[in-house]
Design an enzyme around this catalytic site. Structure first.
Site, PDB file in Angstrom:
ATOM      1  N   PHE A 191       0.717  -1.199  -0.036  1.00 54.70           N
ATOM      2  CA  PHE A 191       0.045  -0.254  -0.017  1.00 54.70           C
ATOM      3  C   PHE A 191       0.880   1.362   0.014  1.00 54.70           C
ATOM      4  O   PHE A 191       1.713   1.387   0.840  1.00 54.70           O
ATOM      5  CB  PHE A 191      -0.770  -0.194   1.274  1.00 54.70           C
ATOM      6  CG  PHE A 191      -1.875   1.009   1.617  1.00 54.70           C
ATOM      7  CD1 PHE A 191      -2.845   1.050   0.917  1.00 54.70           C
ATOM      8  CD2 PHE A 191      -1.398   1.994   2.285  1.00 54.70           C
ATOM      9  CE1 PHE A 191      -3.899   1.931   1.220  1.00 54.70           C
ATOM     10  CE2 PHE A 191      -2.451   2.979   2.673  1.00 54.70           C
ATOM     11  CZ  PHE A 191      -3.913   2.992   2.161  1.00 54.70           C
ATOM     12  N   ALA A 192       1.012   2.182  -0.950  1.00 56.11           N
ATOM     13  CA  ALA A 192       1.820   3.153  -1.220  1.00 56.11           C
ATOM     14  C   ALA A 192       1.239   4.487  -1.323  1.00 56.11           C
ATOM     15  O   ALA A 192       0.645   5.034  -2.218  1.00 56.11           O
ATOM     16  CB  ALA A 192       2.423   2.870  -2.660  1.00 56.11           C
TER      17      ALA A 192
ATOM     18  N   ILE B  81       7.414   2.381   2.592  1.00 59.22           N
ATOM     19  CA  ILE B  81       6.321   1.333   1.801  1.00 59.22           C
ATOM     20  C   ILE B  81       6.732   0.020   2.248  1.00 59.22           C
ATOM     21  O   ILE B  81       7.641  -0.597   2.156  1.00 59.22           O
ATOM     22  CB  ILE B  81       6.360   1.538   0.426  1.00 59.22           C
ATOM     23  CG1 ILE B  81       6.108   3.022  -0.017  1.00 59.22           C
ATOM     24  CG2 ILE B  81       5.257   0.766   0.009  1.00 59.22           C
ATOM     25  CD1 ILE B  81       4.851   3.709   0.746  1.00 59.22           C
TER      26      ILE B  81
ATOM     27  N   GLU C 119       0.109   3.369   9.569  1.00 54.62           N
ATOM     28  CA  GLU C 119      -1.383   3.250   9.396  1.00 54.62           C
ATOM     29  C   GLU C 119      -2.019   4.359  10.446  1.00 54.62           C
ATOM     30  O   GLU C 119      -3.374   4.196  11.106  1.00 54.62           O
ATOM     31  CB  GLU C 119      -1.923   1.914   9.667  1.00 54.62           C
ATOM     32  CG  GLU C 119      -1.598   1.023   8.619  1.00 54.62           C
ATOM     33  CD  GLU C 119      -2.290  -0.342   8.658  1.00 54.62           C
ATOM     34  OE1 GLU C 119      -3.424  -0.364   9.024  1.00 54.62           O
ATOM     35  OE2 GLU C 119      -1.555  -1.214   8.598  1.00 54.62           O
TER      36      GLU C 119
ATOM     37  N   GLU D 129      -1.418  10.588  17.040  1.00 56.31           N
ATOM     38  CA  GLU D 129      -1.700  12.162  17.030  1.00 56.31           C
ATOM     39  C   GLU D 129      -2.911  12.242  15.813  1.00 56.31           C
ATOM     40  O   GLU D 129      -3.766  13.084  15.727  1.00 56.31           O
ATOM     41  CB  GLU D 129      -0.715  13.005  16.622  1.00 56.31           C
ATOM     42  CG  GLU D 129       0.293  13.111  17.802  1.00 56.31           C
ATOM     43  CD  GLU D 129       1.444  11.878  17.911  1.00 56.31           C
ATOM     44  OE1 GLU D 129       1.324  11.069  16.949  1.00 56.31           O
ATOM     45  OE2 GLU D 129       1.799  11.880  19.002  1.00 56.31           O
TER      46      GLU D 129
HETATM   47  N1  COS Z   1     -13.480   7.352   5.055  1.00 55.08           N
HETATM   48  C1  COS Z   1     -14.102   7.842   3.773  1.00 55.08           C
HETATM   49  N2  COS Z   1     -13.928   9.270   3.765  1.00 55.08           N
HETATM   50  C2  COS Z   1     -13.232   9.828   4.329  1.00 55.08           C
HETATM   51  C3  COS Z   1     -12.664   9.274   5.824  1.00 55.08           C
HETATM   52  C4  COS Z   1     -13.028   8.034   5.748  1.00 55.08           C
HETATM   53  N3  COS Z   1     -12.499   7.304   6.956  1.00 55.08           N
HETATM   54  N4  COS Z   1     -11.891  10.286   6.175  1.00 55.08           N
HETATM   55  C5  COS Z   1     -11.878  11.280   5.288  1.00 55.08           C
HETATM   56  N5  COS Z   1     -12.802  11.246   4.543  1.00 55.08           N
HETATM   57  C6  COS Z   1     -13.194  12.199   3.264  1.00 55.08           C
HETATM   58  C7  COS Z   1     -13.699  13.485   4.038  1.00 55.08           C
HETATM   59  O1  COS Z   1     -15.099  13.048   4.339  1.00 55.08           O
HETATM   60  C8  COS Z   1     -13.475  14.377   2.790  1.00 55.08           C
HETATM   61  O2  COS Z   1     -14.357  14.226   2.069  1.00 55.08           O
HETATM   62  P1  COS Z   1     -14.946  15.362   0.907  1.00 55.08           P
HETATM   63  O3  COS Z   1     -13.820  15.904  -0.024  1.00 55.08           O
HETATM   64  O4  COS Z   1     -16.203  15.042   0.422  1.00 55.08           O
HETATM   65  O5  COS Z   1     -15.346  16.646   2.107  1.00 55.08           O
HETATM   66  C9  COS Z   1     -12.005  13.844   2.385  1.00 55.08           C
HETATM   67  O6  COS Z   1     -11.884  12.677   2.715  1.00 55.08           O
HETATM   68  C10 COS Z   1     -10.869  14.796   2.881  1.00 55.08           C
HETATM   69  O7  COS Z   1     -11.130  14.591   4.659  1.00 55.08           O
HETATM   70  P2  COS Z   1     -10.229  15.580   5.649  1.00 55.08           P
HETATM   71  O8  COS Z   1     -10.730  16.992   5.296  1.00 55.08           O
HETATM   72  O9  COS Z   1     -10.641  15.070   6.984  1.00 55.08           O
HETATM   73  O10 COS Z   1      -8.935  15.279   5.317  1.00 55.08           O
HETATM   74  P3  COS Z   1      -7.371  15.944   5.757  1.00 55.08           P
HETATM   75  O11 COS Z   1      -6.460  16.047   4.788  1.00 55.08           O
HETATM   76  O12 COS Z   1      -7.853  16.795   6.831  1.00 55.08           O
HETATM   77  O13 COS Z   1      -6.850  14.603   6.502  1.00 55.08           O
HETATM   78  C11 COS Z   1      -6.506  12.665   8.263  1.00 55.08           C
HETATM   79  C12 COS Z   1      -7.484  13.748   7.488  1.00 55.08           C
HETATM   80  C13 COS Z   1      -5.265  13.503   8.851  1.00 55.08           C
HETATM   81  C14 COS Z   1      -7.454  11.898   8.978  1.00 55.08           C
HETATM   82  C15 COS Z   1      -5.847  12.032   6.770  1.00 55.08           C
HETATM   83  O14 COS Z   1      -4.780  12.537   6.313  1.00 55.08           O
HETATM   84  C16 COS Z   1      -4.925  10.713   7.405  1.00 55.08           C
HETATM   85  O15 COS Z   1      -5.711   9.709   7.729  1.00 55.08           O
HETATM   86  N6  COS Z   1      -3.827  10.768   7.544  1.00 55.08           N
HETATM   87  C17 COS Z   1      -2.781   9.500   7.914  1.00 55.08           C
HETATM   88  C18 COS Z   1      -2.298   8.817   6.854  1.00 55.08           C
HETATM   89  C19 COS Z   1      -2.001   7.503   7.400  1.00 55.08           C
HETATM   90  O16 COS Z   1      -2.618   6.697   7.805  1.00 55.08           O
HETATM   91  N7  COS Z   1      -0.739   7.310   6.734  1.00 55.08           N
HETATM   92  C20 COS Z   1      -0.323   5.850   7.058  1.00 55.08           C
HETATM   93  C21 COS Z   1       0.025   5.243   5.679  1.00 55.08           C
HETATM   94  S1  COS Z   1       0.031   3.602   5.780  1.00 55.08           S
HETATM   95  S2  COS Z   1       1.440   3.123   6.869  1.00 55.08           S
END
Ligand code: COS
Length: 410
Positions: free
Chosen positions: A135-136, A177, A389, A393
């Site tokens: 998953f990248a 990754i 994941e 924070e």
């Molecule tokens: N399921 C479905 N849609 C989602 C969602 C979810 N769990 N979380 C957010 N969305 C949607 C929102 O509803 C929003 O939709 P609209 O464009 O229609 O309004 C869109 O995605 C953007 O959401 P949001 O504004 O909350 O995005 P942000 O940029 O503020 O980011 C976080 C939110 C921080 C929660 C997100 O960037 C994140 O999860 N970051 C961590 C990433 C991660 O886990 N990385 C590790 C990689 S794998 S090792």
């Protein structure tokens, strides 16, 4: 030094909780008998992960990472099964758990959004352990802020055998990754519209060996597991590589992470339960000041703390998995309640596990920091789970946002 074979066995009593059904209990029983019988030399993380993937696939365990139509064990991905599988594997071998996790996370976006042809090409092979998945999403300057990615997928028209069609050219760098360098394919998230924020991201399936993809830059980490950076240089993909809707990649990534975050909590629980088992066994065996370590009230108090940290995290983890399986995510309110529950589970289980493992290590005294003891390796193994994941924070942010939006979480 302990090997997988003379280790304690994963406990089962928590499977009597009402979150679980008979099939979950039987899954855990079978897996905890199966794992200690496997012989995997874990001194080389890449070779070990390939071997664990092969063994897990041959024995049928990876079938829980895909749905029945695609060669899976159950009609749909079952969060409780994933939690139990990861908890049990992590208790015995964090690398075996890693192999299982990557089969699920790496192929999850295909399960959620793949075309019938994409599903047929990848998912049965993942379930058999024949293809390794990755998953990248993360980039050097876009980790927690995944929407800030700069990898670009430029759309061009090309003329193929079936006429004019869209093609994409990928340029950019992905990093951290898991399975990087050993995966057979990558689910890659890239900007198809650089001005559209999170709505300008699209997912693609990129096979290892595709011209323009370099996945050779291995990253060495404190608890060895296969990790690499991916460099895309004019990497051409035809439109059959597009996964899900154009511009739907960010939501697809979030939905995929939602499913597997509860299973990260399961893995953390497995490591914490193992540390607790090691601490209890050590306290009962170790003599000091004319009695056993376990006879000191100080020791009993610590064990009490550790057990409460484990069981409270377990309840949040099983609740999150149960919510997804039994309440569902069909309505926006259900989906949001589950997202927050999975975030809480991931945050508490990984943070609590770190504390439990640290206490277990402290109880072992000098042996705790001796390379080769189980608590020493667990101390390194658990650390990344508080980051990958979605770091703690990020989970706090998700829970806080849900609370402010709803004035409540369920
Ligand atoms: N399921 C479905 N849609 C989602 C969602 C979810 N769990 N979380 C957010 N969305 C949607 C929102 O509803 C929003 O939709 P609209 O464009 O229609 O309004 C869109 O995605 C953007 O959401 P949001 O504004 O909350 O995005 P942000 O940029 O503020 O980011 C976080 C939110 C921080 C929660 C997100 O960037 C994140 O999860 N970051 C961590 C990433 C991660 O886990 N990385 C590790 C990689 S794998 S090792």
């Amino acid at each position: 030094m302990q090997s997988v074979t003379d280790a304690p066995r994963a406990p089962l009593s928590h499977l009597n909780l009402p979150f679980f059904e008979a099939q979950h209990r039987s899954l855990a029983e079978q897996l905890r008998d199966w794992v200690p019988q496997q012989r995997v030399d874990e001194s080389d993380d890449r070779a070990a992960c390939k071997q664990w993937t092969r063994l897990l696939g041959q024995a049928g365990w990876l079938r829980y990472c895909v749905s029945a139509d695609d060669g899976g064990a159950l009609p749909q991905l079952d969060s409780r099964a994933l939690v139990i599988l990861r908890e049990t594997l992590a208790f015995h071998s964090p690398l075996a758990d890693f192999a299982m996790a990557m089969a699920g996370l790496g192929s999850g976006a295909i399960t959620l959004a793949g075309t019938p042809a994409q599903k047929a090409a990848y998912l049965p092979a993942v379930a058999r352990g024949d293809k390794l998945a990755a998953f990248a999403l993360s980039e050097p300057d876009a980790g927690s802020d995944a929407g800030a990615m700069t990898t670009i997928a430029q759309c061009r028209q090309s003329t193929g055998a079936s006429g004019l069609s869209d093609a994409y050219v990928l340029n950019g760098v992905k990093t951290w990754i898991s399975n990087g360098g050993i995966a057979d394919f990558y689910c890659v998230f890239a900007k198809t519209d650089a001005q559209a924020g999170t709505r300008g991201i699209t997912a693609f399936i990129v096979d290892a060996g595709t011209k323009g993809l370099d996945d050779s830059e291995h990253i060495t980490v404190m608890a060895p597991h296969p990790l690499a950076s991916l460099r895309f240089t004019d990497c051409a993909l035809d439109d059959s590589a597009q996964l899900g809707e154009l511009g739907g990649g960010f939501k697809l990534a979030m939905r995929t992470l939602d499913i597997f975050r509860a299973s990260v909590a399961g893995a953390a629980l497995g490591m914490a339960r193992r540390a607790l088992a090691e601490a209890v066994a050590f306290a009962q065996a170790r003599s000091m000041f004319g009695q056993k370590l376990a006879d000191f009230q100080l020791t009993q108090a610590k064990l009490g703390d550790m057990a409460a940290l484990v069981e409270s995290a377990a309840l949040l983890t099983y609740r999150a998995a149960w919510l997804r399986d039994c309440v569902g995510t069909a309505t926006p309110a259900q989906a949001q309640a589950y997202t927050a529950a999975a975030a809480m589970a991931k945050m508490c289980a990984t943070e609590n596990a770190q504390r439990v493992i640290d206490m277990a290590l402290q109880m072992h005294g000098g042996r705790g920091v001796q390379v080769g003891t189980k608590v020493e390796s667990l101390y390194r193994d658990i650390r990344a789970l508080r980051i990958y994941e979605g770091a703690t924070e990020v989970q706090q942010l998700i829970i806080g946002k849900a609370l402010l939006k709803n004035g409540g979480l369920s």
